[in-house]
Enzyme design. Structure first.
Site, PDB file in Angstrom:
ATOM      1  CE  LYS A   1      -2.932   2.580   3.272  1.00  0.00           C
ATOM      2  NZ  LYS A   1      -4.040   2.999   2.397  1.00  0.00           N
TER       3      LYS A   1
ATOM      4  CG  HIS B   1     -14.062   4.156  -4.332  1.00  0.00           C
ATOM      5  ND1 HIS B   1     -13.349   4.024  -3.171  1.00  0.00           N
ATOM      6  CD2 HIS B   1     -15.334   3.815  -4.029  1.00  0.00           C
ATOM      7  CE1 HIS B   1     -14.144   3.604  -2.208  1.00  0.00           C
ATOM      8  NE2 HIS B   1     -15.351   3.474  -2.699  1.00  0.00           N
TER       9      HIS B   1
ATOM     10  CB  CYS C   1     -21.427   2.101  -2.085  1.00  0.00           C
ATOM     11  SG  CYS C   1     -20.448   1.489  -0.704  1.00  0.00           S
TER      12      CYS C   1
ATOM     13  CG  HIS D   1     -24.405   4.914   1.514  1.00  0.00           C
ATOM     14  ND1 HIS D   1     -24.514   5.437   0.251  1.00  0.00           N
ATOM     15  CD2 HIS D   1     -23.156   4.408   1.603  1.00  0.00           C
ATOM     16  CE1 HIS D   1     -23.381   5.256  -0.396  1.00  0.00           C
ATOM     17  NE2 HIS D   1     -22.537   4.625   0.396  1.00  0.00           N
TER      18      HIS D   1
ATOM     19  CE  LYS E   1     -18.523  -3.967  -1.367  1.00  0.00           C
ATOM     20  NZ  LYS E   1     -19.560  -4.083  -0.345  1.00  0.00           N
TER      21      LYS E   1
ATOM     22  N   GLY F   1     -21.328  10.966   4.512  1.00  0.00           N
ATOM     23  CA  GLY F   1     -21.015  10.959   5.938  1.00  0.00           C
ATOM     24  C   GLY F   1     -19.622  11.419   6.267  1.00  0.00           C
ATOM     25  CB  SER F   2     -16.355   9.774   6.142  1.00  0.00           C
ATOM     26  OG  SER F   2     -16.324   9.235   4.839  1.00  0.00           O
TER      27      SER F   2
ATOM     28  CD1 TRP G   1     -18.310  -5.546   5.100  1.00  0.00           C
ATOM     29  CD2 TRP G   1     -18.197  -3.345   5.382  1.00  0.00           C
ATOM     30  NE1 TRP G   1     -18.713  -4.969   3.933  1.00  0.00           N
ATOM     31  CE2 TRP G   1     -18.670  -3.619   4.066  1.00  0.00           C
ATOM     32  CE3 TRP G   1     -18.063  -2.020   5.785  1.00  0.00           C
ATOM     33  CZ2 TRP G   1     -18.971  -2.620   3.163  1.00  0.00           C
ATOM     34  CZ3 TRP G   1     -18.365  -1.010   4.877  1.00  0.00           C
ATOM     35  CH2 TRP G   1     -18.812  -1.302   3.581  1.00  0.00           C
TER      36      TRP G   1
ATOM     37  CD  GLU H   1     -21.710   2.399  -8.079  1.00  0.00           C
ATOM     38  OE1 GLU H   1     -21.333   2.831  -9.184  1.00  0.00           O
ATOM     39  OE2 GLU H   1     -22.390   1.373  -7.940  1.00  0.00           O
TER      40      GLU H   1
END
Length: 774
Positions: free
Chosen positions: A27, A709, A658, A656, A120, A447-448, A576, A680
């Site tokens: 990463k 993204h 996505c 929400h 996904k 939200g974020s 998750w 999304e």
């Protein structure tokens, strides 16, 4: 009971492994490359070192055959698109100019070119890049990556097995390219694709591959007769090649079903099947098909997707049965270990008793080796390991953390009325519009807001004791004020506080609920360089005290506009996390739902009029077989309603979702009875809006117009064009304007510009609406 020794020693192997490195070195190297701090050669050396380290770990553990080609800079499906030459026209110039930059352009886009759509990977939280194909697609083999990694492993003295996405799964995962008729079926390209696979297989054989693994997880889903015919034809043709390695066709994530008999009769040399609980039925199906005479069977008896230790005696019993069904049985996990963290041994903050119950990728590899030894030499060969395993399993079964009588009494008392709003949507919406006073096409975010370096530093400083709680909280308050000020100036209608105090949308809540455990190093790839640390759900769930009320109430005190309360829904809290496997998922979901119910009612009591309960995992967790959908959706939608149904009619409930295919769960979305849903839609060009319209979805919806993204900034014109598509499906009085997802991973400059363009597009569309509508 002593397992019967195999005729030949059972081999230990794995399908794939986490890519990131112990400290997420990959990463850091990739993101450094994107920012110009790391050059391409350094990135390649880092990747090679990570591969070398993984293979060395396998060798030290006793793994006999190592996977190659499963390593990826971003996504293995994207790697497959490169391997077969399926590069979209808009990306070809970038790929020709620089292959690595072109690869990342397909994954992330550029300011001028949109990326591939992302969704996904089956029912996991991993995201893959969707291949774009059409009638004019021309495939061409490029086996350079696969051959290079095979040669790396051979040079280091390992026995490698290259891993490729199989041709049928690749085509079934693809979609019609932009401009291609929506009814185009990528599987129609199979005859063009198989010669390319044949060429890649020949290249791998020439480079020294004895076996090649072809992954076909799409075959554990319901497949049509035409699709099953494509399976039979593909492996009859590939198996009939003379210039090829031996072929191992791997399925995982569930029961192979009708495709098993087809593959058993095909001229491939081996099959890999899931024999854990998710693959229930494969054992009986294999026996019914007459076994695999003359073939190799790789038995996935160690769970590749969860983190609980294996039950050795149960697995050995399964393996013993399989010895009579194939010429040779080897041992593996049920899927790639990509879906679990690297090493439970690195978790020093977990209670030692609980740590005994955990197996991450490194420990699962060791479990596979132990089981292979037990299968080859009988249980006498692993006496000590069996005794330790029995003790660890008993320790978990008897642990106090797993059962809370008060929680169980509360879930047992649930009634149907607990999951119903006091008024239907048609009446609620009138009360909400009067209460909130929002314009047509109201704007909001998910939200974020960006998690800046300063925020992460403040969180690290607090953990390290360099600052006290008071200084940390002042930093959070400063960030909330800045986020609210920007939103007001930008003209956003329903605000968020930006979630600066939160590390992750699941972990933040898990750390405040009983029954959950947080890891320090349990990183798992979600997509690209995005890694998450799923918490471990080990016991019964309750909420000791409010989790979000303080910060949401503080934010609301700073503005006259409504500020959304932000929560993560019960299904996503399970999906998750690494969820307990000792009770039904529906029971665990109800426990989480009741804890969230308490938070929702506390938010409302403290003046929050808009509350969003995110369920991005609702579609992701849908079982892969249609016969299992109804039971899952019943408890999944019930748990959402249990969390949200206790509010007043004029309190607006949002949710929400996505990065998933929503068409087959629109009824379930309706059954959630949320007032507003955001989804999304930017990469899929408003497909979800059309799906909602086709269903007759009666509530409000915000299909996203900003793909968060990708680093590119959507123009006003681009956002407006997407909104116009949205208005073709959803009436103006029910359409919201928002990004696809939260903005946590974006930087402030692109966030400001993108949201300002989003608001400008909404204003432009409002001005175009008829007078009576506006």
């Amino acid at each position: 009971m002593t397992a019967k020794p195999a005729a030949a020693a059972a081999r230990a192997t794995v399908y794939g492994y986490p890519r990131q490195g112990q400290n997420r070195e990959l990463k850091k190297a990739i993101e450094g490359y994107w920012k110009g701090r790391v050059d391409a050669d350094t990135l390649r050396r880092t990747a090679a070192e990570l591969r070398r380290g993984t293979w060395q770990q396998f060798a030290e553990a006793g793994v006999h055959e190592v996977p190659t080609g499963d390593f990826s800079y971003y996504d293995h499906v994207l790697d497959t698109s490169v391997m077969v030459g399926a590069v979209p026209e808009r990306h070809r110039e970038a790929v020709r100019t620089d292959a690595l930059d072109g690869y990342f352009a397909m994954a992330r886009g550029t300011q001028d070119v949109a990326p591939l759509e992302m969704t996904k990977w089956f029912d996991t939280n991993y995201h893959y890049l969707v291949p774009e194909l059409g009638p004019d697609t021309v495939f061409a083999a490029d086996s350079a990556k696969q051959v290079a990694e095979l040669k790396e492993a051979l040079a280091l003295g390992h026995t490698p097995r290259p891993v490729l996405v199989g041709p049928v799964t690749y085509l079934l995962l693809a979609k019609a390219a932009p401009g291609v008729a929506a009814d185009f079926e990528p599987l129609a390209l199979l005859d063009r694709l198989l010669p390319v696979y044949a060429e890649v297989l020949a290249d791998l054989r020439a480079a020294g591959a004895e076996w090649v693994q072809l992954d076909e997880p799409a075959l554990v889903q319901d497949r049509t007769p035409a699709e099953l015919n494509a399976v039979a034809r593909s492996y009859r043709e590939l198996g009939g090649l003379t210039d090829r390695p031996k072929l191992l066709v791997a399925s995982y994530f569930g029961r192979l079903g009708e495709a098993l008999a087809l593959l058993a009769k095909s001229p491939v040399e081996g099959l890999a099947l899931d024999f854990t609980e998710s693959g229930a039925g494969n054992l009986a199906d294999l026996a019914a098909a007459g076994g695999l005479p003359g073939k190799r069977l790789v038995a996935g008896v160690v769970n590749g997707r969860n983190i609980w230790i294996n039950d050795y005696e149960k697995s050995l019993a399964t393996l013993g049965t399989l010895l009579g069904l194939a010429d040779h049985v080897d041992v593996s996990a049920s899927s790639s270990l990509l879906h679990v963290p690297l090493d439970a041994g690195a978790e020093h903050g977990i209670d030692p008793q609980i740590a005994r119950w955990l197996a991450f990728a490194k420990q699962k590899t060791q479990e596979i080796v132990v089981l292979a030894r037990g299968l080859s030499g009988g249980t006498d060969a692993i006496t000590a390991e069996l005794a330790a395993n029995r003790a660890d399993l008993a320790s978990r079964a008897d642990a106090v953390i797993t059962r809370d009588p008060a929680v169980r009494a509360r879930t047992a008392a649930i009634t149907d009325a607990d999951g119903r709003r006091s008024q239907p949507y048609a009446e609620r919406t009138v009360a909400q519009r009067a209460h909130l006073g929002l314009p047509l096409l109201p704007t909001t975010t998910i939200g974020s807001f960006p998690q800046t370096t300063e925020l992460r530093t403040a969180r690290a400083d607090l953990r390290a004791g360099r600052i006290d709680e008071a200084r940390y909280e002042e930093r959070i308050k400063d960030e909330i004020r800045e986020v609210l000020s920007f939103q007001e100036k930008a003209g956003i209608d329903v605000l968020v506080h930006g979630e600066p105090e939160r590390n992750d949308m699941v972990q933040y809540f898990a750390e405040q609920l009983t029954g959950y455990l947080a890891t320090q190093h349990g990183w798992v790839q979600s997509h690209g360089t995005r890694y998450v640390r799923p918490p471990v759900l080990a016991g019964d769930i309750s909420r000791p005290e409010p989790m979000t009320v303080r910060w949401t109430t503080y934010a609301q005190s700073l503005t006259e506009r409504p500020v959304k309360g932000m929560l993560t829904g019960p299904v996503t809290m399970l999906a998750w996390s690494f969820v307990r496997d000792d009770q039904p998922l529906g029971e665990t979901a109800r426990q989480v739902a009741l804890a969230l119910h308490d938070e929702v009612t506390d938010l409302e009591a403290n003046g929050t009029s808009v509350i969003q309960v995110d369920e991005p995992a609702l579609r992701e967790t849908l079982p892969l077989r249609a016969a299992e959908h109804a039971a899952y959706l019943e408890w999944a939608t019930e748990s959402f309603r249990l969390a949200t149904a206790g509010v007043r009619p004029d309190t607006q409930i949002h949710t929400h979702m996505c990065y998933a295919e929503f068409g087959d769960i629109v009824q379930a979305i309706d059954d959630l009875d949320a007032d507003v849903i955001s989804l999304e839609a930017a990469r899929s060009h408003m497909q979800v809006a059309r799906e909602l319209a086709a269903h007759g979805y009666p509530r409000e919806a915000g299909p996203g117009v900003y793909d968060i993204h990708s680093p590119r900034i959507p123009s006003v014109e681009e956002a407006a064009a997407l909104l116009r598509k949205g208005l073709e499906a959803i009436p103006a009085d029910r359409l919201w304007v928002n990004p696809d997802c939260g903005l946590k991973t974006r930087g402030w400059p692109e966030t400001r510009a993108s949201l300002e363009n989003l608001v400008a597009a909404a204003r432009e569309l409002r001005a175009e609406l008829p007078t009576e509508a506006s």
